[in-house]
Design a protein around this motif. Structure first.
Motif, PDB file in Angstrom:
ATOM      1  N   TRP A 148      41.022  31.080  55.259  1.00  0.00           N
ATOM      2  CA  TRP A 148      42.164  30.528  54.528  1.00  0.00           C
ATOM      3  C   TRP A 148      41.892  29.100  54.025  1.00  0.00           C
ATOM      4  N   GLN A 149      40.645  28.805  53.736  1.00  0.00           N
ATOM      5  CA  GLN A 149      40.298  27.462  53.242  1.00  0.00           C
ATOM      6  C   GLN A 149      40.476  27.436  51.720  1.00  0.00           C
ATOM      7  N   ILE A 150      41.726  27.456  51.296  1.00  0.00           N
ATOM      8  CA  ILE A 150      42.022  27.659  49.891  1.00  0.00           C
ATOM      9  C   ILE A 150      42.593  26.424  49.210  1.00  0.00           C
ATOM     10  N   LYS A 151      42.227  26.269  47.962  1.00  0.00           N
ATOM     11  CA  LYS A 151      42.896  25.377  47.032  1.00  0.00           C
ATOM     12  C   LYS A 151      43.709  26.247  46.072  1.00  0.00           C
ATOM     13  N   ILE A 152      44.481  25.608  45.208  1.00  0.00           N
ATOM     14  CA  ILE A 152      45.352  26.362  44.317  1.00  0.00           C
ATOM     15  C   ILE A 152      44.566  27.350  43.462  1.00  0.00           C
ATOM     16  N   GLU A 153      43.378  26.955  42.997  1.00  0.00           N
ATOM     17  CA  GLU A 153      42.579  27.835  42.158  1.00  0.00           C
ATOM     18  C   GLU A 153      42.121  29.085  42.920  1.00  0.00           C
ATOM     19  N   ASP A 154      41.837  28.905  44.214  1.00  0.00           N
ATOM     20  CA  ASP A 154      41.406  30.042  45.030  1.00  0.00           C
ATOM     21  C   ASP A 154      42.511  31.072  45.179  1.00  0.00           C
ATOM     22  N   THR A 155      43.709  30.616  45.536  1.00  0.00           N
ATOM     23  CA  THR A 155      44.770  31.584  45.806  1.00  0.00           C
ATOM     24  C   THR A 155      45.258  32.252  44.528  1.00  0.00           C
ATOM     25  N   ILE A 156      45.306  31.522  43.402  1.00  0.00           N
ATOM     26  CA  ILE A 156      45.701  32.164  42.145  1.00  0.00           C
ATOM     27  C   ILE A 156      44.700  33.252  41.773  1.00  0.00           C
ATOM     28  N   ALA A 157      43.418  32.923  41.807  1.00  0.00           N
ATOM     29  CA  ALA A 157      42.391  33.911  41.465  1.00  0.00           C
ATOM     30  C   ALA A 157      42.481  35.132  42.373  1.00  0.00           C
ATOM     31  N   ASP A 158      42.894  34.918  43.623  1.00  0.00           N
ATOM     32  CA  ASP A 158      42.985  35.969  44.632  1.00  0.00           C
ATOM     33  C   ASP A 158      44.353  36.662  44.591  1.00  0.00           C
ATOM     34  N   ASN A 159      44.924  36.760  43.387  1.00  0.00           N
ATOM     35  CA  ASN A 159      46.221  37.419  43.195  1.00  0.00           C
ATOM     36  C   ASN A 159      47.293  36.825  44.091  1.00  0.00           C
ATOM     37  N   ALA A 160      47.275  35.482  44.190  1.00  0.00           N
ATOM     38  CA  ALA A 160      48.261  34.752  44.999  1.00  0.00           C
ATOM     39  C   ALA A 160      48.285  35.244  46.444  1.00  0.00           C
ATOM     40  N   SER A 161      47.121  35.671  46.941  1.00  0.00           N
ATOM     41  CA  SER A 161      46.970  36.126  48.328  1.00  0.00           C
ATOM     42  C   SER A 161      47.858  37.328  48.651  1.00  0.00           C
ATOM     43  N   SER A 162      48.172  38.145  47.649  1.00  0.00           N
ATOM     44  CA  SER A 162      49.024  39.318  47.860  1.00  0.00           C
ATOM     45  C   SER A 162      48.286  40.384  48.659  1.00  0.00           C
ATOM     46  N   ALA A 163      49.024  41.114  49.493  1.00  0.00           N
ATOM     47  CA  ALA A 163      48.414  42.205  50.250  1.00  0.00           C
ATOM     48  C   ALA A 163      49.364  43.370  50.481  1.00  0.00           C
ATOM     49  N   GLY A 164      50.657  43.111  50.693  1.00  0.00           N
ATOM     50  CA  GLY A 164      51.579  44.206  50.955  1.00  0.00           C
ATOM     51  C   GLY A 164      52.996  43.702  51.127  1.00  0.00           C
ATOM     52  N   VAL A 165      53.929  44.633  51.220  1.00  0.00           N
ATOM     53  CA  VAL A 165      55.328  44.267  51.441  1.00  0.00           C
ATOM     54  C   VAL A 165      56.047  45.404  52.158  1.00  0.00           C
ATOM     55  N   VAL A 166      56.904  45.015  53.089  1.00  0.00           N
ATOM     56  CA  VAL A 166      57.787  45.957  53.783  1.00  0.00           C
ATOM     57  C   VAL A 166      59.216  45.582  53.428  1.00  0.00           C
ATOM     58  N   LEU A 167      59.979  46.549  52.962  1.00  0.00           N
ATOM     59  CA  LEU A 167      61.386  46.324  52.633  1.00  0.00           C
ATOM     60  C   LEU A 167      62.283  46.896  53.716  1.00  0.00           C
ATOM     61  N   GLY A 168      63.348  46.161  54.041  1.00  0.00           N
ATOM     62  CA  GLY A 168      64.352  46.675  54.946  1.00  0.00           C
ATOM     63  C   GLY A 168      65.251  47.685  54.256  1.00  0.00           C
ATOM     64  N   ARG A 169      66.153  48.276  55.006  1.00  0.00           N
ATOM     65  CA  ARG A 169      66.986  49.347  54.453  1.00  0.00           C
ATOM     66  C   ARG A 169      68.203  48.840  53.700  1.00  0.00           C
ATOM     67  N   ASN A 170      68.705  47.658  54.062  1.00  0.00           N
ATOM     68  CA  ASN A 170      69.923  47.167  53.418  1.00  0.00           C
ATOM     69  C   ASN A 170      69.672  46.774  51.971  1.00  0.00           C
ATOM     70  N   ARG A 171      70.685  47.001  51.141  1.00  0.00           N
ATOM     71  CA  ARG A 171      70.696  46.550  49.758  1.00  0.00           C
ATOM     72  C   ARG A 171      72.013  45.829  49.536  1.00  0.00           C
ATOM     73  N   LEU A 172      71.969  44.640  48.939  1.00  0.00           N
ATOM     74  CA  LEU A 172      73.158  43.810  48.822  1.00  0.00           C
ATOM     75  C   LEU A 172      73.289  43.315  47.395  1.00  0.00           C
ATOM     76  N   ASP A 173      74.499  43.344  46.876  1.00  0.00           N
ATOM     77  CA  ASP A 173      74.777  42.787  45.553  1.00  0.00           C
ATOM     78  C   ASP A 173      74.559  41.272  45.612  1.00  0.00           C
ATOM     79  N   PRO A 174      73.677  40.721  44.768  1.00  0.00           N
ATOM     80  CA  PRO A 174      73.391  39.284  44.872  1.00  0.00           C
ATOM     81  C   PRO A 174      74.600  38.404  44.597  1.00  0.00           C
ATOM     82  N   SER A 175      75.578  38.918  43.862  1.00  0.00           N
ATOM     83  CA  SER A 175      76.763  38.111  43.573  1.00  0.00           C
ATOM     84  C   SER A 175      77.708  38.020  44.765  1.00  0.00           C
TER      85      SER A 175
END
Length: 268
Positions: A148-175
């Protein structure tokens, strides 16, 4: 700046690091002239490679959305990356730590768009109107850069350090909720001690004061490249807490206020 050959080489090294789980030295060390423009071009080379091999873009993520992280990286705005269909993980299926280089988790108020967002001139009200639901989220981040020895250029090139996402079950109206005041607490249990212990807490105003502001920033930013945020996209606007290290056997639970609910991620 660096030339096209160096950009291509960097994109190939990052792809290989992701595939083999063998991280590489920082790009800023290998290419002393690299800048943010180069980094986004390298990211796009990687995106095109994945799409060409059948992956589907399902959204975007914003990184460096807190003032603390921007100061650490010596930048004055966030960065962004792409989310793919093969990054979508579930609460019910444990995630193999060995499939990543050095994974960490972040907790976020995810936005599911029900309508396209305008590009240039997009504001928070546009985001609220276009969002069909907000959702409790755990983002899995990973760095293909060693230690994780990153500068801004490293993480941008590395797709912003993306790897995965888990979503919970609830859905809420933002308003229906004050998006500047959604609290979260994160607990973890592990294989040796199943009793959850407190790890971190945060609040949604850590994300540019309002996570909807982060989504609006992203819509404006990508419009300069001819890209739109569209109905059906998932947008992760940034973490409410610091990034948390992951170990095999960990189960993370993020409990959000404002009626948003919980999300869990289990690792093996």
């Amino acid at each position: 700046m660096i030339d096209d050959q160096a950009r291509q080489e960097a994109a190939e090294m990052l792809a290989s690091a992701e595939n083999t789980r063998q991280p590489i030295d920082p790009l800023v060390a290998r290419y002393p002239g690299i800048d943010v423009v180069d980094a986004y071009e390298i990211q796009l080379l990687g995106i095109r490679r994945r799409v060409g091999r059948g992956a589907r873009i399902v959204g975007h993520k914003v990184g460096l959305s807190s003032k603390v992280m921007q100061d650490m990286m010596n930048v004055d705005e966030p960065d962004y990356g792409h989310l793919f269909d093969d990054m979508m993980l579930t609460e019910s299926v444990p995630i193999a730590v060995r499939a990543y280089c050095a994974p960490r988790v972040e907790v976020e108020v995810g936005f599911i768009l029900g309508a396209d967002l305008p590009g240039s001139g997009c504001v928070e009200d546009d985001v609220i109107r276009a969002t069909t639901a907000i959702v409790p989220s755990i983002e899995l981040i990973d760095s293909r850069i060693a230690n994780w020895q990153i500068k801004i250029e490293d993480t941008i090139a590395d797709n912003a350090s993306s790897a995965g996402v888990v979503l919970g079950r609830n859905r809420l109206d933002p308003s229906s909720v004050d998006l500047t005041d959604v609290g979260v607490e994160v607990h973890v249990a592990d294989a040796t001690d199943p009793t959850p212990r407190f790890l971190a807490k945060g609040r949604s105003d850590a994300v540019l004061g309002n996570p909807a502001t982060s989504v609006a920033w992203l819509a404006n930013k990508v419009s300069a490249f001819g890209v739109s945020l569209r109905a059906g996209d998932l947008v992760l606007p940034g973490s409410l807490t610091r990034a948390l290290e992951v170990h095999p056997g960990d189960t993370f639970t993020a409990s959000f206020g404002g009626g948003l609910g919980m999300v869990t991620a289990t690792f093996i």
